[in-house]
Design an enzyme around this catalytic site. Sequence first.
Site, mmCIF file in Angstrom:
data_model
loop_
_atom_site.group_PDB
_atom_site.id
_atom_site.type_symbol
_atom_site.label_atom_id
_atom_site.label_comp_id
_atom_site.label_asym_id
_atom_site.label_seq_id
_atom_site.Cartn_x
_atom_site.Cartn_y
_atom_site.Cartn_z
ATOM 1 N N LYS A 126 0.702 -1.375 -0.072
ATOM 2 C CA LYS A 126 -0.560 0.044 -0.230
ATOM 3 C C LYS A 126 0.865 1.080 -0.090
ATOM 4 O O LYS A 126 1.984 1.496 1.213
ATOM 5 C CB LYS A 126 -0.815 0.344 1.424
ATOM 6 C CG LYS A 126 -1.851 1.557 1.149
ATOM 7 C CD LYS A 126 -2.781 0.934 2.199
ATOM 8 C CE LYS A 126 -4.168 2.181 2.222
ATOM 9 N NZ LYS A 126 -3.354 3.566 2.462
ATOM 10 N N GLU A 181 -0.428 5.352 -7.695
ATOM 11 C CA GLU A 181 -0.175 6.530 -6.636
ATOM 12 C C GLU A 181 0.741 7.533 -7.188
ATOM 13 O O GLU A 181 1.860 6.788 -7.868
ATOM 14 C CB GLU A 181 0.214 5.349 -5.521
ATOM 15 C CG GLU A 181 -1.076 4.530 -5.246
ATOM 16 C CD GLU A 181 -2.017 5.588 -4.100
ATOM 17 O OE1 GLU A 181 -1.753 6.808 -3.032
ATOM 18 O OE2 GLU A 181 -3.192 5.584 -3.700
ATOM 19 N N CYS A 425 33.843 23.790 21.434
ATOM 20 C CA CYS A 425 33.454 22.308 21.174
ATOM 21 C C CYS A 425 32.619 22.159 23.038
ATOM 22 O O CYS A 425 33.204 22.595 23.962
ATOM 23 C CB CYS A 425 34.886 22.263 21.325
ATOM 24 S SG CYS A 425 34.751 20.010 21.498
#
Length: 700
Positions: A126, A181, A425
């Site tokens: 699907k 689709e 950092c």
Amino acid sequence: MVTGKMFDMTTPAALLADDTAYAEAVETAVKAAAAYYATGESALDDEAYDRLARAITAYEAEHPERVLPGSPSGKVAGGAAQGDVPHTVAMLSLDNVFSPEEFTTWAASVERRIGRPVAGWSVEPKLDGLAVAARYVDGRLARLITRGDGRAGEDVSHAIGTIVGLPEKLGEPATLEVRGEVLMTTDQFERANTVRTAHGGAPFVNPRNGAAGSLRAKDRPYTVEMTFFCYGALPLPDTAAELADALGESTHSEVLDRVAGLGVHTAADTAVPPRTASGAAEVLERVAEIAGLRAELPFGIDGVVIKADSAADQRDAGSGTRAPRWAIAFKLPAVEKVTTLVSVEWNVGRTGIIAPRAVLEPVRIDGSTVTYATLHNPADITGRDLRIGDHVMVYKAGDVIPRVEAPVAHLRTGAEQPIVFPEVCPQCGSEIDTSEQRWRCVRGRDCRVVASISYAVGRDQLDIEGLGTTRVVQLVDAGLAGDVADLFTLTREQLLSLDRMGETSTDNLLAAIDAAKRQPLARVLAALGVRGTGRSMSRRIARHFATMDRLRAADAAAIEQVEGIGTGKAPVIVEELAELAPLIDKLTVAGVNMTEPGATPPPAEGEEPAPSDAGGPLAGQTVVVTGAMTGSLEKLSRNQVNELVERAGGKSSSSVSKRTALVVAGEKAGSKRAKAEELGIPLMTPAEFAALVADFLDEE
């Protein structure tokens, strides 16, 4: 036998306490459906909408006299979509089931309705896209129409020419309507977002949202590519009688074959082609196979469609106002959910890379609770315009690390806050190199010495037993190890001076360190942690160059000759090797092996290639190892088994494709075994494989 536990979608829908709760649920569902079918930007994810719809249906079943006229129940697209181009035949939605038990009950009801067993069931993915009807006249694509409310749809013919798999001209001058689709594949979605954000637009929330918006867009200064997959076809009024009869009397499978022959995409060429099953048990086995392959597919699926294959069975079963009675959607657990972005953490990796990680309001996706997700890099955050407090679409499938797709911008309240990027950092306070998309601490590996050493001595790298993280911390804190090379100069006296290091454990550790000196070059490369490589790529590089000296002398063009290394990765590897030169020199002086046994180096310029001795029972074959190994392979790590494949002449791979020659399937092999069976690839048990490569197994 497939059980309900495989598809955890059976949680009862929330009960609606009274008429007020019911009315609110209807209003929420209608608004969500309207947004979903218009642009794909619903405030509810699929699973939440399904639960709401089931709650509404359950309330209406108990109180039929109180059903509101605006209820989405029984309506195509929940009654949200409209159109002005009539369909020649109603274009319906599908009803859903969520467990094997629900499917078995539904299948039995179809057979009771038609009065006989169904001749066969077609089982296919699907696809998570938009349903459209493509009308061909004399072989040319004349009109493209959305499903709309099932009776009429919206004309989106302006999108003709942007959809892969929907040719403007068929292989023959046929007149017919093809239905299917329109979606975006994963690659198309990423490219579309790059193009869209470059033009100042907000990123698409997910591939369906991207396809929905792009299919309807008329005045954009750019176009994006989409893909079409056919799931059916029917004659138009002017269709030739022979073709009309064929479409009307053929099985569903035959119709798809006929359409594919005209040049239209179907799912037949994917890893999950439509397949016919003879009964409910076989259908459920196929559903399980498709579910197992879901994470590896290049496009999204949200379930499996099961249809009566026979045209006669379809006619006798008939259709309702919303859905056919001969087809059903078996919904799979959601892999996409909407949740809230709570904060962003900045973590420093062992090579100094500073990686952002999304902290989410916990959400249940695909069988697990997700609290963190990948954000890639600062440029990705900026490009997606993510903000703290955003509702975000999070995607997860199988073993894939969850990732944030994009913010659901239309749900913003104005209280969202910008994400603050680090200025130094987060690990050591040093400066940050921001010259590339992935930021890095200027100290590089020195920023995370413990992590770097711990990784290097791991089982799949230098394999130094007895050097866990706690022991590495001891060595670093004592000033005895500043990098992995220092381990090879440790003395017995130095180790005995550490807490909880007795004579036996010291001698064992020194023996393990000495053994690590003899590891092949591939393991040394993996231990160095060169950016852009991993264990598999390290093996390829080592076998290609044979020695560290040849590798260090290679330029980017030479490194590109290694399979899997492209123009973008090769310069990074050259740069990394230059940065690692002092460490490599220290390892060499310490006596660490820098050659790959059995490898043949590439010829120097002007030299003839050396005769190849790359024989072995797997010569030239691509091999995938999956599942838990048993017998003589039980104690080997996955990396060691892959090394065994390559010593026997083969090439190890982590994914099954048409190029795979053999799959070694251990216990609980799962989706890779299913895909191999689907493609007809030979399978071997661990015992059979061990017997095949017995001569090379002795080298472990």
